[in-house]
Design a protein around this motif. Sequence first.
Motif, mmCIF file in Angstrom:
data_model
loop_
_atom_site.group_PDB
_atom_site.id
_atom_site.type_symbol
_atom_site.label_atom_id
_atom_site.label_comp_id
_atom_site.label_asym_id
_atom_site.label_seq_id
_atom_site.Cartn_x
_atom_site.Cartn_y
_atom_site.Cartn_z
ATOM 1 N N PRO A 1 -5.154 -3.324 0.320
ATOM 2 C CA PRO A 1 -4.007 -2.433 0.094
ATOM 3 C C PRO A 1 -4.103 -1.577 -1.155
ATOM 4 N N VAL A 2 -5.109 -1.797 -1.987
ATOM 5 C CA VAL A 2 -5.211 -1.093 -3.267
ATOM 6 C C VAL A 2 -6.165 0.095 -3.189
ATOM 7 N N LEU A 3 -7.155 0.015 -2.327
ATOM 8 C CA LEU A 3 -8.240 0.999 -2.329
ATOM 9 C C LEU A 3 -7.753 2.412 -2.037
ATOM 10 N N LEU A 4 -7.002 2.596 -0.960
ATOM 11 C CA LEU A 4 -6.540 3.937 -0.581
ATOM 12 C C LEU A 4 -5.641 4.561 -1.657
ATOM 13 N N PRO A 5 -4.668 3.854 -2.244
ATOM 14 C CA PRO A 5 -3.864 4.469 -3.306
ATOM 15 C C PRO A 5 -4.677 4.914 -4.517
ATOM 16 N N VAL A 6 -5.673 4.131 -4.919
ATOM 17 C CA VAL A 6 -6.483 4.526 -6.074
ATOM 18 C C VAL A 6 -7.284 5.778 -5.764
ATOM 19 N N VAL A 7 -7.863 5.833 -4.563
ATOM 20 C CA VAL A 7 -8.614 7.021 -4.151
ATOM 21 C C VAL A 7 -7.701 8.245 -4.117
ATOM 22 N N ALA A 8 -6.490 8.094 -3.562
ATOM 23 C CA ALA A 8 -5.549 9.212 -3.492
ATOM 24 C C ALA A 8 -5.133 9.678 -4.880
ATOM 25 N N ALA A 9 -4.923 8.744 -5.805
ATOM 26 C CA ALA A 9 -4.534 9.120 -7.170
ATOM 27 C C ALA A 9 -5.651 9.902 -7.864
ATOM 28 N N LEU A 10 -6.891 9.450 -7.715
ATOM 29 C CA LEU A 10 -8.015 10.158 -8.333
ATOM 30 C C LEU A 10 -8.170 11.557 -7.752
ATOM 31 N N ASN A 11 -8.057 11.659 -6.421
ATOM 32 C CA ASN A 11 -8.199 12.958 -5.776
ATOM 33 C C ASN A 11 -7.082 13.907 -6.207
ATOM 34 N N GLY A 12 -5.850 13.406 -6.279
ATOM 35 C CA GLY A 12 -4.735 14.237 -6.716
ATOM 36 C C GLY A 12 -4.875 14.688 -8.159
ATOM 37 N N LEU A 13 -5.319 13.791 -9.035
ATOM 38 C CA LEU A 13 -5.532 14.169 -10.432
ATOM 39 C C LEU A 13 -6.640 15.199 -10.548
ATOM 40 N N GLY A 14 -7.717 15.018 -9.771
ATOM 41 C CA GLY A 14 -8.804 15.993 -9.801
ATOM 42 C C GLY A 14 -8.349 17.373 -9.375
ATOM 43 N N LEU A 15 -7.513 17.451 -8.341
ATOM 44 C CA LEU A 15 -6.970 18.743 -7.903
ATOM 45 C C LEU A 15 -6.162 19.405 -9.010
ATOM 46 N N GLU B 1 0.828 -1.209 0.000
ATOM 47 C CA GLU B 1 0.000 0.000 0.000
ATOM 48 C C GLU B 1 0.861 1.257 0.000
ATOM 49 N N LEU B 2 1.909 1.256 0.794
ATOM 50 C CA LEU B 2 2.794 2.418 0.845
ATOM 51 C C LEU B 2 3.466 2.658 -0.498
ATOM 52 N N PHE B 3 3.908 1.599 -1.156
ATOM 53 C CA PHE B 3 4.523 1.749 -2.482
ATOM 54 C C PHE B 3 3.519 2.327 -3.474
ATOM 55 N N LEU B 4 2.297 1.826 -3.461
ATOM 56 C CA LEU B 4 1.270 2.347 -4.367
ATOM 57 C C LEU B 4 0.908 3.789 -4.033
ATOM 58 N N LEU B 5 0.960 4.148 -2.755
ATOM 59 C CA LEU B 5 0.686 5.527 -2.367
ATOM 60 C C LEU B 5 1.759 6.478 -2.892
ATOM 61 N N VAL B 6 3.002 6.013 -2.945
ATOM 62 C CA VAL B 6 4.063 6.833 -3.534
ATOM 63 C C VAL B 6 3.756 7.097 -5.007
ATOM 64 N N LEU B 7 3.296 6.066 -5.725
ATOM 65 C CA LEU B 7 2.910 6.248 -7.126
ATOM 66 C C LEU B 7 1.714 7.196 -7.245
ATOM 67 N N ALA B 8 0.747 7.065 -6.330
ATOM 68 C CA ALA B 8 -0.414 7.956 -6.355
ATOM 69 C C ALA B 8 0.002 9.396 -6.107
ATOM 70 N N LEU B 9 0.942 9.595 -5.181
ATOM 71 C CA LEU B 9 1.438 10.939 -4.911
ATOM 72 C C LEU B 9 2.174 11.493 -6.128
ATOM 73 N N ALA B 10 2.904 10.636 -6.825
ATOM 74 C CA ALA B 10 3.583 11.067 -8.049
ATOM 75 C C ALA B 10 2.576 11.508 -9.106
ATOM 76 N N VAL B 11 1.428 10.826 -9.177
ATOM 77 C CA VAL B 11 0.384 11.222 -10.123
ATOM 78 C C VAL B 11 -0.150 12.607 -9.784
ATOM 79 N N GLY B 12 -0.485 12.821 -8.503
ATOM 80 C CA GLY B 12 -1.063 14.107 -8.114
ATOM 81 C C GLY B 12 -0.095 15.264 -8.241
ATOM 82 N N VAL B 13 1.115 15.111 -7.683
ATOM 83 C CA VAL B 13 2.100 16.195 -7.726
ATOM 84 C C VAL B 13 2.637 16.370 -9.146
ATOM 85 N N GLY B 14 2.852 15.267 -9.853
ATOM 86 C CA GLY B 14 3.329 15.370 -11.228
ATOM 87 C C GLY B 14 2.338 16.074 -12.136
ATOM 88 N N ALA B 15 1.055 15.765 -11.982
ATOM 89 C CA ALA B 15 0.036 16.444 -12.793
ATOM 90 C C ALA B 15 -0.027 17.929 -12.456
#
Length: 470
Positions: free
Chosen positions: A80-94, A23-37
């Motif tokens: 372990p997948v649910l929270l990273p996907v939610v974080a990625a969507l929220n970051g992309l939306g922002l 989950e932590l590894f996927l959250l790093v990828l989700a954070l990369a999606v939000g901050v990168g976008a």
Amino acid sequence: MSVSFGPSNPLLGFVHRRRRGAELFLLVLALAVGVGAYAAVGVGVEDTVPADLFGYGGWLAGLIVAAHLVVRFVAPYADPVLLPVVAALNGLGLAVIHRLDLADDTHFASRQLIWMTVGVGLFIGTLLLLRDHRVLTRFTYTSGLAAIVLLLMPMMPIVGTSKRGAKIWIEVGGLSFQPGEVAKVMLVIAFAGYLVLHRDALALAGRRVLFVDLPRGRDLGPILGMWLVSLGILVFQRDLGSSLLFFGLFLVMLYVATERAGWLVVGSTLFVLGATAGYFAFGHVRERFEIWLHPFTYYKTGDASLPSSDQLVDARFGFGWGGLIGRGFGGGDPQLVPFAESDFILSSIGEELGLTGMVAVLLMYGLIVERALRAALISREGFGKLLAAGLGAVIALQVFVVAGGVTGLIPLTGLTTPFLSYGGSSLVANWVIAALLLRVSDLARRPIPDLSSDDEDADESATQVIKVAR
């Protein structure tokens, strides 16, 4: 039924891993999606990296890490997948909302980040306070009553307000809120608790017609009541989207509880009757259908007496211009579509990220629904099954209605896209949904204790396992 508690018990043969590291590894990828976008928006629109990138990224990272730590300690076996996907969507939306802010000189993204903070706070509070989702069965009828009160609040003369023709908002002290977003969570809890108690009676077959066992006439009360509530929302609040969502939610949960296709037949018949009556009886419903069937007929007519399809047609032009890979952030004009930050945020994504970006977003929503259904399948008690299935159905129905309306598959209804669209009430409610799904999956994935040893707590533990197995 008999339950074996020894080493041969098949329930003890498989143990879910905690997977918090994954989950932590996927959250790093989700954070990369939000901050990168967010950085890509600055480079694409202003030819420079945003000056507040580190502050924004730090805030976003702090929220995600806080959510992860709480899940790690209070729900260690959660999906372990649910929270990273939610974080990625929220970051992309922002990031997409920030891109529209730069075009229109607005400040929706900063407000959305504040609402995300509130949502994550409630996410954490839900997990900390609700250690066992089965406690919610005590509030079955209370949740149903609360949902009805929330749905009636926009029609109150003092706090209720109308926006864009729909009376679904309340406004207090300059702050507006959509109580229907909270009501959908309350309704899932109420439906799950009710159906667990009455599913045996509702599953009884009545008359058989064309290879389908229809329900008994005496059992039609609940679905007829929900149908009337949905029609009331359509008539008095002029909200086609919420009407479809609530009725569809109850129908899906009723089918999951009873496994009777007859309920789908009855529900579909009632839906067709309601849609037909709404088309002929209410002008705003008829306008939605006319715009859907003949969008270019009502495009930029200049006649205020005619309905306008400008929003829908401009979104289609944006999809066409975006093509397969999109124009890139800053390369399109998504701000030309009215309310692109809320109702039509998918058109903004389709224009600047193309069909590829749209498919990726829809796949992420598919993952959320899949993980919800997985939690329902492995849950060892009825309430958890229905709760997870209902929450997954809320996300699935809402995304289908929004994506279908924006792309022209179905008439436009005006719902928000979960975790992407601008809107505090929607974002907060969806973070609570994520917390409830994690709580259900945590209990479902927890290993059953091995009770073969002779300890003084064996009898009590055995009783608990029997209750869960039943």
